[in-house]
Structure formats: structure tokens, C-alpha cells
Design a protein around this motif. Structure first.
Motif, PDB file in Angstrom:
ATOM      1  N   VAL A 107      -0.872  -7.754  -8.286  1.00  0.00           N
ATOM      2  CA  VAL A 107      -0.957  -6.852  -9.444  1.00  0.00           C
ATOM      3  C   VAL A 107      -1.688  -5.566  -9.029  1.00  0.00           C
ATOM      4  CG1 VAL A 107      -1.710  -6.657 -11.847  1.00  0.00           C
ATOM      5  CG2 VAL A 107      -1.108  -8.904 -10.914  1.00  0.00           C
ATOM      6  N   PRO A 108      -0.930  -4.479  -8.786  1.00  0.00           N
ATOM      7  CA  PRO A 108      -1.563  -3.239  -8.292  1.00  0.00           C
ATOM      8  C   PRO A 108      -2.672  -2.725  -9.206  1.00  0.00           C
ATOM      9  CG  PRO A 108       0.826  -3.079  -8.129  1.00  0.00           C
ATOM     10  CD  PRO A 108       0.534  -4.353  -8.866  1.00  0.00           C
ATOM     11  N   ALA A 109      -2.492  -2.834 -10.539  1.00  0.00           N
ATOM     12  CA  ALA A 109      -3.508  -2.297 -11.452  1.00  0.00           C
ATOM     13  C   ALA A 109      -4.833  -3.046 -11.322  1.00  0.00           C
ATOM     14  CB  ALA A 109      -3.010  -2.370 -12.890  1.00  0.00           C
ATOM     15  N   GLN A 110      -4.773  -4.298 -10.837  1.00  0.00           N
ATOM     16  CA  GLN A 110      -5.997  -5.096 -10.663  1.00  0.00           C
ATOM     17  C   GLN A 110      -6.522  -5.001  -9.233  1.00  0.00           C
ATOM     18  OE1 GLN A 110      -7.496  -6.888 -13.128  1.00  0.00           O
ATOM     19  NE2 GLN A 110      -5.969  -6.288 -14.640  1.00  0.00           N
ATOM     20  N   THR A 111      -5.865  -4.180  -8.424  1.00  0.00           N
ATOM     21  CA  THR A 111      -6.316  -3.999  -7.047  1.00  0.00           C
ATOM     22  C   THR A 111      -7.152  -2.727  -7.020  1.00  0.00           C
ATOM     23  OG1 THR A 111      -4.256  -5.014  -6.334  1.00  0.00           O
ATOM     24  CG2 THR A 111      -5.518  -3.838  -4.659  1.00  0.00           C
ATOM     25  N   THR A 112      -8.459  -2.899  -6.875  1.00  0.00           N
ATOM     26  CA  THR A 112      -9.362  -1.760  -7.040  1.00  0.00           C
ATOM     27  C   THR A 112     -10.317  -1.623  -5.862  1.00  0.00           C
ATOM     28  OG1 THR A 112     -10.938  -3.159  -8.218  1.00  0.00           O
ATOM     29  CG2 THR A 112      -9.343  -1.966  -9.583  1.00  0.00           C
ATOM     30  N   VAL A 113     -10.727  -0.372  -5.611  1.00  0.00           N
ATOM     31  CA  VAL A 113     -11.753  -0.116  -4.601  1.00  0.00           C
ATOM     32  C   VAL A 113     -12.941   0.485  -5.350  1.00  0.00           C
ATOM     33  CG1 VAL A 113     -12.329   1.131  -2.492  1.00  0.00           C
ATOM     34  CG2 VAL A 113      -9.984   0.314  -2.856  1.00  0.00           C
ATOM     35  N   SER A 114     -14.041  -0.207  -5.337  1.00  0.00           N
ATOM     36  CA  SER A 114     -15.213   0.182  -6.132  1.00  0.00           C
ATOM     37  C   SER A 114     -14.806   0.543  -7.556  1.00  0.00           C
ATOM     38  CB  SER A 114     -15.954   1.352  -5.481  1.00  0.00           C
ATOM     39  OG  SER A 114     -16.276   1.038  -4.163  1.00  0.00           O
ATOM     40  N   GLY A 115     -13.945  -0.246  -8.123  1.00  0.00           N
ATOM     41  CA  GLY A 115     -13.547  -0.075  -9.529  1.00  0.00           C
ATOM     42  C   GLY A 115     -12.356   0.840  -9.742  1.00  0.00           C
ATOM     43  N   LYS A 116     -11.939   1.576  -8.713  1.00  0.00           N
ATOM     44  CA  LYS A 116     -10.815   2.516  -8.867  1.00  0.00           C
ATOM     45  C   LYS A 116      -9.496   1.846  -8.506  1.00  0.00           C
ATOM     46  CE  LYS A 116     -11.394   7.383  -8.514  1.00  0.00           C
ATOM     47  NZ  LYS A 116     -11.469   8.552  -7.763  1.00  0.00           N
ATOM     48  N   PRO A 117      -8.516   1.857  -9.406  1.00  0.00           N
ATOM     49  CA  PRO A 117      -7.238   1.217  -9.068  1.00  0.00           C
ATOM     50  C   PRO A 117      -6.576   1.868  -7.852  1.00  0.00           C
ATOM     51  CG  PRO A 117      -7.297   1.858 -11.384  1.00  0.00           C
ATOM     52  CD  PRO A 117      -8.530   2.403 -10.755  1.00  0.00           C
ATOM     53  N   ILE A 118      -6.009   1.032  -7.029  1.00  0.00           N
ATOM     54  CA  ILE A 118      -5.390   1.526  -5.790  1.00  0.00           C
ATOM     55  C   ILE A 118      -4.247   2.490  -6.086  1.00  0.00           C
ATOM     56  CG2 ILE A 118      -3.836  -0.457  -5.586  1.00  0.00           C
ATOM     57  CD1 ILE A 118      -4.262  -0.193  -2.572  1.00  0.00           C
ATOM     58  N   THR A 119      -3.663   2.349  -7.264  1.00  0.00           N
ATOM     59  CA  THR A 119      -2.557   3.228  -7.665  1.00  0.00           C
ATOM     60  C   THR A 119      -3.040   4.683  -7.774  1.00  0.00           C
ATOM     61  OG1 THR A 119      -3.078   2.464  -9.887  1.00  0.00           O
ATOM     62  CG2 THR A 119      -1.126   1.534  -8.872  1.00  0.00           C
ATOM     63  N   GLN A 120      -4.358   4.888  -7.901  1.00  0.00           N
ATOM     64  CA  GLN A 120      -4.897   6.260  -7.952  1.00  0.00           C
ATOM     65  C   GLN A 120      -5.352   6.735  -6.575  1.00  0.00           C
ATOM     66  OE1 GLN A 120      -8.045   6.440 -10.892  1.00  0.00           O
ATOM     67  NE2 GLN A 120      -6.750   5.491 -12.452  1.00  0.00           N
ATOM     68  N   LEU A 121      -5.309   5.828  -5.608  1.00  0.00           N
ATOM     69  CA  LEU A 121      -5.851   6.174  -4.287  1.00  0.00           C
ATOM     70  C   LEU A 121      -4.778   6.351  -3.212  1.00  0.00           C
ATOM     71  CD1 LEU A 121      -8.780   3.579  -4.332  1.00  0.00           C
ATOM     72  CD2 LEU A 121      -8.988   6.053  -4.599  1.00  0.00           C
ATOM     73  N   LEU A 122      -3.608   5.759  -3.467  1.00  0.00           N
ATOM     74  CA  LEU A 122      -2.533   5.831  -2.465  1.00  0.00           C
ATOM     75  C   LEU A 122      -1.198   6.115  -3.157  1.00  0.00           C
ATOM     76  CD1 LEU A 122      -3.294   2.675  -0.243  1.00  0.00           C
ATOM     77  CD2 LEU A 122      -3.353   5.051   0.542  1.00  0.00           C
ATOM     78  N   PRO A 123      -0.282   6.797  -2.469  1.00  0.00           N
ATOM     79  CA  PRO A 123       1.052   7.000  -3.068  1.00  0.00           C
ATOM     80  C   PRO A 123       1.791   5.667  -3.214  1.00  0.00           C
ATOM     81  CG  PRO A 123       0.937   7.941  -0.842  1.00  0.00           C
ATOM     82  CD  PRO A 123      -0.425   7.424  -1.158  1.00  0.00           C
ATOM     83  N   LYS A 124       2.704   5.600  -4.167  1.00  0.00           N
ATOM     84  CA  LYS A 124       3.374   4.333  -4.513  1.00  0.00           C
ATOM     85  C   LYS A 124       3.996   3.602  -3.307  1.00  0.00           C
ATOM     86  CE  LYS A 124       6.358   2.133  -7.930  1.00  0.00           C
ATOM     87  NZ  LYS A 124       6.981   1.240  -6.988  1.00  0.00           N
ATOM     88  N   PRO A 125       4.715   4.332  -2.417  1.00  0.00           N
ATOM     89  CA  PRO A 125       5.315   3.586  -1.291  1.00  0.00           C
ATOM     90  C   PRO A 125       4.274   2.850  -0.453  1.00  0.00           C
ATOM     91  CG  PRO A 125       6.188   5.830  -1.397  1.00  0.00           C
ATOM     92  CD  PRO A 125       5.078   5.759  -2.400  1.00  0.00           C
ATOM     93  N   GLU A 126       3.096   3.457  -0.311  1.00  0.00           N
ATOM     94  CA  GLU A 126       2.054   2.785   0.494  1.00  0.00           C
ATOM     95  C   GLU A 126       1.440   1.600  -0.252  1.00  0.00           C
ATOM     96  OE1 GLU A 126      -0.669   5.441   2.563  1.00  0.00           O
ATOM     97  OE2 GLU A 126       0.941   6.917   2.716  1.00  0.00           O
ATOM     98  N   VAL A 127       1.331   1.759  -1.579  1.00  0.00           N
ATOM     99  CA  VAL A 127       0.856   0.627  -2.388  1.00  0.00           C
ATOM    100  C   VAL A 127       1.864  -0.511  -2.263  1.00  0.00           C
ATOM    101  CG1 VAL A 127       0.387  -0.185  -4.742  1.00  0.00           C
ATOM    102  CG2 VAL A 127      -0.406   2.091  -4.024  1.00  0.00           C
ATOM    103  N   ASP A 128       3.144  -0.181  -2.398  1.00  0.00           N
ATOM    104  CA  ASP A 128       4.197  -1.206  -2.314  1.00  0.00           C
ATOM    105  C   ASP A 128       4.153  -1.928  -0.962  1.00  0.00           C
ATOM    106  OD1 ASP A 128       4.988  -0.514  -4.815  1.00  0.00           O
ATOM    107  OD2 ASP A 128       6.763   0.631  -4.195  1.00  0.00           O
TER     108      ASP A 128
END
Ligand code: TXD
Length: 310
Positions: free
Chosen positions: A182-203
Motif C-alpha cells: 500500500v503506497p499511501a502507507q509507505t512513509t519515510v519519517s511520516g511522509k508518504p513515498i508517493t510524495q517523495l518519488l515519481p510513480k514509476p519508481e514507487v511502482d
């Protein structure tokens, strides 16, 4: 008095679990394996490390289930592991028969215990252990989500060059190719990964997590992962023994939560001294809900085959 945890199967995962439980000073351990001398030998070896590690827990190993009497938790790791090219489902019938020979003995010798199933295919084996034990659903769970989430946490930390401890992640669903990170629950120090990396890299990271087990199998060639799986079991054992009420992803019986009913599947669950104390429903996107339903359906595909054994 020291609590006792039994570990059935003294192979890679089982013996490493025993080691983690002792080294984290969580409980005495009873190790059982069908192979003569294996559990006794590994137990002796682990006991001889106690003065160096600095714990005072006891470990015994045997082929005889009497050693598990009094266990609060029984971890079932016995069974065949995947070889390269094998899916977890390929292990289905062989491991179902192994569980048939183990669970009734566990239920007789440790009737009040909480079961943590590790054997693959995980979700189906957890269901089978529940049926064979006759235990209430709260006392039967499978380990997969903690491991799959830990893999994802590590991959994210490696990618973003941040300490692994700062990364949180959640992987739901069946322990197989259909698992649902679940990308929205994948966080770095509370910040969702979806805000830290472009979608292809998250995928890409999510896909690597889905294939995390196979990546290790491919490298090892002769077996599957065991260090991280054993750590994941120890985390669950600790949550239960210390009554932490911690929410961890676990394979548990669902009775309507997440729209799923009458099956075991991976979702967040609160673990404490009674086992599964609550199933926690988090909000999912429509896409994630659909992926979870598809994963549950894939899990159900194996159900008829094991039901035929009951
Ligand atoms: O996330 C997860 N749930 C998993 C699951 C992560 C890693 C491994 N996963 C599965 O755990 C794997 O696919 C296997 O089904 C099990 C055990 O894996 P492990 O790597 O520990 O396998 P080994 O090293 O082959 O050990 C299995 C042991 C071995 O010592 C056998 O002699 C024993 O199981 N065995 C038995 N013990 C008791 N009773 C019976 N009947 C029996 N049959 C085999």
C-alpha cells in the motif's frame, strides 16, 4: 517463570526463529523436528551460545511433542521450502500433509497455545492449521505481512538512502504474487513515498517487494529466505508475549472486514496476549480494495484442495 515458545521444524526458518527468540530474551524454546537428532543438535548448539550471548533461557530439542507442553505460542515452520522456479502453491499438497501430521499433536500437547503458521503456501496453511487444531480463530495466525512489509521498508531505505528504521510500510493480502503493498502507507519519517518519488519508481519498489521472496530464492538456489522471516516471527512473538497490543500485518480470519468473509488473509491486526485482539480496518483506495479482493480470491483457489483432506 519463563514463558515457553515451541517451534516446529528445526530447518532454516525454525532454527533461526529459536535463535532470535533466545537472543531477544523472550522465552524458553522447545524445538521439534521429524528428523532424528536435528532439533536436539540445534538446541544443544544454541544452548552452548547462551554464556556468550548472555541470556538464561532454556532450549530443548526433540522429535517428541511432549517437549512442547506448556507453550504459550507454537510456531509452525515445518515443511518444504521453494526451489527456483517453484511457486508457493507448488508446495501445497506436500505441506498440507505435513501439517496434518503435526497440528493434531500440537493441539493435544499445547491446547491453549496461540499458533503462528509460517509454512507455505502461507494463507492456506494457516486456514488448514485452524481447521485441524479446532482452536478459536483469535489463536491462529500466519506470518507474512511483517516480512513482506520489512522487505519493502528495506528497499525504500536503500533507494532513498535513509535509515531503515525511519521507513514504515504495509503489505496486505495473500502471501504470494498477488500481495498488495500500500503506497499511501509507505512513509519515510511520516511522509508518504508517493510524495517523495515519481510513480514509476514507487511502482518499481512495490514490484520488488512482491518478488522479494523469489529474489532471495534465485540467489540461494537451494532454499528460501530465513533471516528476515525469523525476525518477522520474533516480532509477532514479542507482541503476543509482552501483550504489546501492537498493530502488525498478519494472516488472520476475516469475518466481513475489508468486505472479505470466511477466509484467512493478510490485514493489519492488533496482537496481544489473547492472540488476534482486533482487526484494524484502514481506508484503502478503490484500486487497493480491488487488489485485496483479487488476492483473497487467489488464496481461496487452493481451499478446495485442502478441504478435501479434512
Ligand atoms: O513468509 C513466510 N511465511 C515464509 C514461509 C518465509 C520463509 C519460508 N517460508 C516457508 O517456511 C517455506 O516455504 C517452507 O514451507 C517453511 C520452512 O522453510 P525453511 O527454509 O525453514 O525450510 P527447511 O530449512 O527445509 O526446514 C523445514 C524443516 C526441516 O528441518 C524438516 O525436517 C522439517 O521442516 N519437517 C518436519 N518437522 C516436523 N514434522 C514434520 N512432519 C516435518 N516435515 C518436515
Amino acid at each position: 517463570m519463563s514463558p515457553k515458545v515451541a517451534v516446529i521444524g528445526a530447518g532454516n526458518v525454525g532454527a533461526t526463529c529459536a535463535q532470535r527468540i533466545l537472543e531477544h530474551d523472550l522465552a524458553d524454546v522447545a524445538l521439534v523436528d521429524v528428523v532424528e537428532g536435528l532439533a536436539a543438535g540445534k538446541a544443544l548448539d544454541l544452548a552452548e551460545a547462551a554464556p556468550l550471548v548472555g541470556h538464561d533461557r532454556k532450549i530443548t530439542g526433540s522429535t517428541d511433542y511432549r517437549v512442547i507442553e506448556g507453550s504459550l505460542i507454537v510456531v509452525i515452520t515445518a515443511g518444504l521450502a521453494r526451489k527456483p522456479g517453484m511457486s508457493r502453491s507448488d508446495l501445497l499438497m506436500a505441506n498440507a500433509k505435513i501439517l496434518q501430521s503435526i497440528v493434531p499433536q500440537v493441539a493435544t500437547r499445547a491446547p491453549g497455545a496461540i499458533l503462528i503458521v509460517v509454512t507455505n503456501p502461507l494463507d492456506t496453511m494457516t486456514y488448514l492449521a485452524w481447521r485441524l487444531s479446532g482452536f478459536p480463530r483469535e489463536r491462529v495466525m500466519g506470518m507474512a505481512g511483517v516480512l513482506d512489509s520489512s522487505r519493502l521498508r528495506y528497499f525504500v531505505s536503500e533507494k532513498l538512502k535513509v535509515p531503515a528504521g525511519e521507513v514504515e510500510a504495509l503489505v496486505l493480502g495473500g502471501h504470494g504474487d498477488t500481495m498488495v503493498p500500500v503506497p499511501a502507507q509507505t512513509t519515510v519519517s511520516g511522509k508518504p513515498i508517493t510524495q517523495l518519488l515519481p510513480k514509476p519508481e514507487v511502482d518499481q519498489l512495490m514490484q520488488r517487494a512482491r518478488e522479494g521472496g523469489a529474489e532471495v530464492v534465485k540467489l540461494l538456489k537451494t532454499g528460501s529466505a530465513f533471516y528476515a522471516p525469523a525476525s518477522a516471527v520474533a516480532e509477532m512473538v514479542q507482541a503476543i508475549l509482552k501483550d504489546e497490543k501492537k498493530v502488525l500485518p498478519a494472516c488472520v480470519f476475516l469475518s466481513g472486514q475489508y468486505g472479505l468473509r470466511d477466509l484467512f488473509c493478510g490485514v493489519p491486526a492488533r496482537l496481544g496476549k489473547n492472540g488476534v485482539e482486533e482487526i484494524v480496518e484502514i481506508s484503502l483506495t478503490a484500486e487497493e480494495k480491488q487488489a485485496l479482493a483479487a488476492s483473497a480470491q487467489a488464496v481461496q483457489a487452493d481451499r478446495a484442495a485442502v478441504d478435501a483432506l479434512l
